[in-house]
Design a protein around this motif. Structure first.
Motif, PDB file in Angstrom:
ATOM      1  N   SER A 195       0.856  -1.179   0.000  1.00 41.03           N
ATOM      2  CA  SER A 195       0.000   0.000   0.000  1.00 41.03           C
ATOM      3  C   SER A 195       0.898   1.237   0.000  1.00 41.03           C
ATOM      4  CB  SER A 195      -0.928   0.007   1.227  1.00 41.03           C
ATOM      5  OG  SER A 195      -0.175   0.025   2.431  1.00 41.03           O
ATOM      6  N   TYR A 196       0.309   2.343  -0.381  1.00 40.04           N
ATOM      7  CA  TYR A 196       1.073   3.591  -0.463  1.00 40.04           C
ATOM      8  C   TYR A 196       1.602   3.986   0.914  1.00 40.04           C
ATOM      9  CZ  TYR A 196       2.256   8.436  -1.551  1.00 40.04           C
ATOM     10  OH  TYR A 196       2.923   9.630  -1.714  1.00 40.04           O
ATOM     11  N   ILE A 197       2.911   4.306   0.970  1.00 40.38           N
ATOM     12  CA  ILE A 197       3.550   4.706   2.228  1.00 40.38           C
ATOM     13  C   ILE A 197       3.351   6.205   2.429  1.00 40.38           C
ATOM     14  CG2 ILE A 197       5.723   4.776   3.510  1.00 40.38           C
ATOM     15  CD1 ILE A 197       6.679   2.418   1.824  1.00 40.38           C
ATOM     16  N   LEU A 198       2.679   6.565   3.473  1.00 37.38           N
ATOM     17  CA  LEU A 198       2.354   7.978   3.712  1.00 37.38           C
ATOM     18  C   LEU A 198       3.556   8.774   4.209  1.00 37.38           C
ATOM     19  CD1 LEU A 198      -1.141   7.527   5.413  1.00 37.38           C
ATOM     20  CD2 LEU A 198      -0.642   8.108   3.027  1.00 37.38           C
ATOM     21  N   ASN A 199       4.395   8.179   5.006  1.00 37.03           N
ATOM     22  CA  ASN A 199       5.563   8.881   5.538  1.00 37.03           C
ATOM     23  C   ASN A 199       6.580   9.124   4.423  1.00 37.03           C
ATOM     24  OD1 ASN A 199       8.454   8.770   6.861  1.00 37.03           O
ATOM     25  ND2 ASN A 199       7.027   9.396   8.493  1.00 37.03           N
ATOM     26  N   ASP A 200       6.954  10.401   4.210  1.00 31.91           N
ATOM     27  CA  ASP A 200       7.850  10.758   3.103  1.00 31.91           C
ATOM     28  C   ASP A 200       9.223  10.120   3.246  1.00 31.91           C
ATOM     29  OD1 ASP A 200       5.828  12.264   2.051  1.00 31.91           O
ATOM     30  OD2 ASP A 200       6.567  14.181   2.831  1.00 31.91           O
ATOM     31  N   THR A 201       9.793  10.182   4.432  1.00 27.03           N
ATOM     32  CA  THR A 201      11.138   9.633   4.639  1.00 27.03           C
ATOM     33  C   THR A 201      11.162   8.122   4.433  1.00 27.03           C
ATOM     34  OG1 THR A 201      11.614  11.388   6.253  1.00 27.03           O
ATOM     35  CG2 THR A 201      13.044   9.459   6.264  1.00 27.03           C
ATOM     36  N   LYS A 202      10.200   7.468   5.003  1.00 25.56           N
ATOM     37  CA  LYS A 202      10.120   6.004   4.860  1.00 25.56           C
ATOM     38  C   LYS A 202       9.854   5.621   3.403  1.00 25.56           C
ATOM     39  CE  LYS A 202       7.936   1.942   6.880  1.00 25.56           C
ATOM     40  NZ  LYS A 202       6.922   1.446   7.865  1.00 25.56           N
ATOM     41  N   ARG A 203       9.005   6.396   2.720  1.00 27.04           N
ATOM     42  CA  ARG A 203       8.710   6.103   1.318  1.00 27.04           C
ATOM     43  C   ARG A 203       9.948   6.284   0.447  1.00 27.04           C
ATOM     44  NH1 ARG A 203       4.999   9.388   0.864  1.00 27.04           N
ATOM     45  NH2 ARG A 203       5.901  11.052  -0.432  1.00 27.04           N
ATOM     46  N   LYS A 204      10.738   7.332   0.721  1.00 29.22           N
ATOM     47  CA  LYS A 204      11.963   7.589  -0.043  1.00 29.22           C
ATOM     48  C   LYS A 204      12.984   6.480   0.169  1.00 29.22           C
ATOM     49  CE  LYS A 204      15.571  11.052  -0.820  1.00 29.22           C
ATOM     50  NZ  LYS A 204      16.078  12.409  -0.451  1.00 29.22           N
ATOM     51  N   ASN A 205      13.169   6.065   1.399  1.00 32.07           N
ATOM     52  CA  ASN A 205      14.113   4.987   1.689  1.00 32.07           C
ATOM     53  C   ASN A 205      13.686   3.672   1.038  1.00 32.07           C
ATOM     54  OD1 ASN A 205      15.672   6.733   3.262  1.00 32.07           O
ATOM     55  ND2 ASN A 205      14.598   6.181   5.174  1.00 32.07           N
ATOM     56  N   THR A 206      12.387   3.417   1.109  1.00 28.64           N
ATOM     57  CA  THR A 206      11.877   2.207   0.458  1.00 28.64           C
ATOM     58  C   THR A 206      12.087   2.261  -1.046  1.00 28.64           C
ATOM     59  OG1 THR A 206      10.190   1.952   2.182  1.00 28.64           O
ATOM     60  CG2 THR A 206       9.837   0.764   0.125  1.00 28.64           C
ATOM     61  N   PHE A 207      11.856   3.435  -1.649  1.00 29.43           N
ATOM     62  CA  PHE A 207      12.047   3.590  -3.087  1.00 29.43           C
ATOM     63  C   PHE A 207      13.505   3.327  -3.477  1.00 29.43           C
ATOM     64  CE2 PHE A 207      13.544   6.468  -6.438  1.00 29.43           C
ATOM     65  CZ  PHE A 207      12.854   5.929  -7.516  1.00 29.43           C
ATOM     66  N   LYS A 208      14.440   3.870  -2.731  1.00 28.33           N
ATOM     67  CA  LYS A 208      15.855   3.698  -3.048  1.00 28.33           C
ATOM     68  C   LYS A 208      16.241   2.221  -3.011  1.00 28.33           C
ATOM     69  CE  LYS A 208      17.023   8.060  -3.539  1.00 28.33           C
ATOM     70  NZ  LYS A 208      17.495   8.589  -4.850  1.00 28.33           N
ATOM     71  N   LYS A 209      15.787   1.519  -1.977  1.00 29.99           N
ATOM     72  CA  LYS A 209      16.117   0.104  -1.852  1.00 29.99           C
ATOM     73  C   LYS A 209      15.499  -0.715  -2.987  1.00 29.99           C
ATOM     74  CE  LYS A 209      16.524   0.175   3.213  1.00 29.99           C
ATOM     75  NZ  LYS A 209      15.969  -0.333   4.497  1.00 29.99           N
ATOM     76  N   ARG A 210      14.218  -0.453  -3.281  1.00 28.95           N
ATOM     77  CA  ARG A 210      13.539  -1.217  -4.327  1.00 28.95           C
ATOM     78  C   ARG A 210      14.101  -0.886  -5.709  1.00 28.95           C
ATOM     79  NH1 ARG A 210       9.088  -4.153  -2.522  1.00 28.95           N
ATOM     80  NH2 ARG A 210       9.440  -4.446  -0.286  1.00 28.95           N
TER      81      ARG A 210
END
Length: 207
Positions: free
Chosen positions: A9-24
């Motif tokens: 599901s869409y990650i609402l937290n910006d920092t967590k979403r950015k970190n997840t994007f970088k890893k993926r």
């Protein structure tokens, strides 16, 4: 320790979403590199995101441009023949899984009917009462198939035995000869065990 399953599901937290994007993103590029190396194919990827002003282009801008131009050189039919979106991909995968399920159900039902066939030999009254009309038809089909397999097996054994057993030929003077039609005749007693007569006499005497 195993990682907990990530909820898609869409990650609402910006920092967590950015970190997840970088890893993926690193994982996607790594898998694509492995795919091109292991399978010997050409591929590229362009990933746009809201965190960087420029998109990620792999393996390079020139290589991506070359592959895009190569794709555009194909006819419209060839371009879209294998292109799918997420919905189409999931539908195709679902149909494959349904077909696999149908085959497995058919195989399981055939095994079940085979089990009923053997059970009906042991206890026919109890076993046959458990079946409906469709099961009776399936049981008949399975039984016929098994009987055909048994008959075919028996015929194969007869052909093998007849080809391996060649009775010796004897001539008119008692010597072997290929031109003579006289065959050696075996008596029934030749196939009896050595003590057959003794057992028979003993059994007769006991009466």
């Amino acid at each position: 320790m195993t990682r907990s399953k990530v909820k898609l599901s869409y990650i609402l937290n910006d920092t967590k979403r950015k970190n997840t994007f970088k890893k993926r993103q690193v994982g996607v590029v790594k898998k694509l590199d492995e795919l091109t190396t292991l399978c010997g194919i050409e591929a590229c990827t362009i990933i746009y995101n809201s965190f960087d002003p420029q998109p990620l282009v792999w393996p390079s801008v020139d290589e991506a441009r070359r592959l895009i131009m190569k794709l555009k050189s194909f006819s419209k039919v060839d371009q879209v023949k294998r292109q799918v979106n997420q919905e189409t991909f999931m539908r195709q995968r679902l149909e494959k899984m349904k077909e696999k399920l149908r085959k497995q159900q058919k195989e399981n039902h055939s095994k079940e009917m085979t089990h009923f066939m053997f059970q009906s030999i042991i206890d026919p009254q109890t076993t046959l009462l458990m079946l409906n009309m469709m099961d009776y038809k399936e049981l008949t089909t399975v039984t016929d198939q098994k009987l055909m397999e048994v008959v075919e097996r028996m015929n194969e054994m007869r052909r093998r035995d007849s080809s391996s057993f060649n009775p010796p030929q004897v001539g008119a003077d008692g010597s072997g000869g290929s031109g003579s039609q006289l065959q050696l005749v075996l008596r029934h007693d030749d196939f009896m065990p050595p003590n057959h007569g003794m057992f028979q006499s003993s059994s007769l005497g006991s009466h």
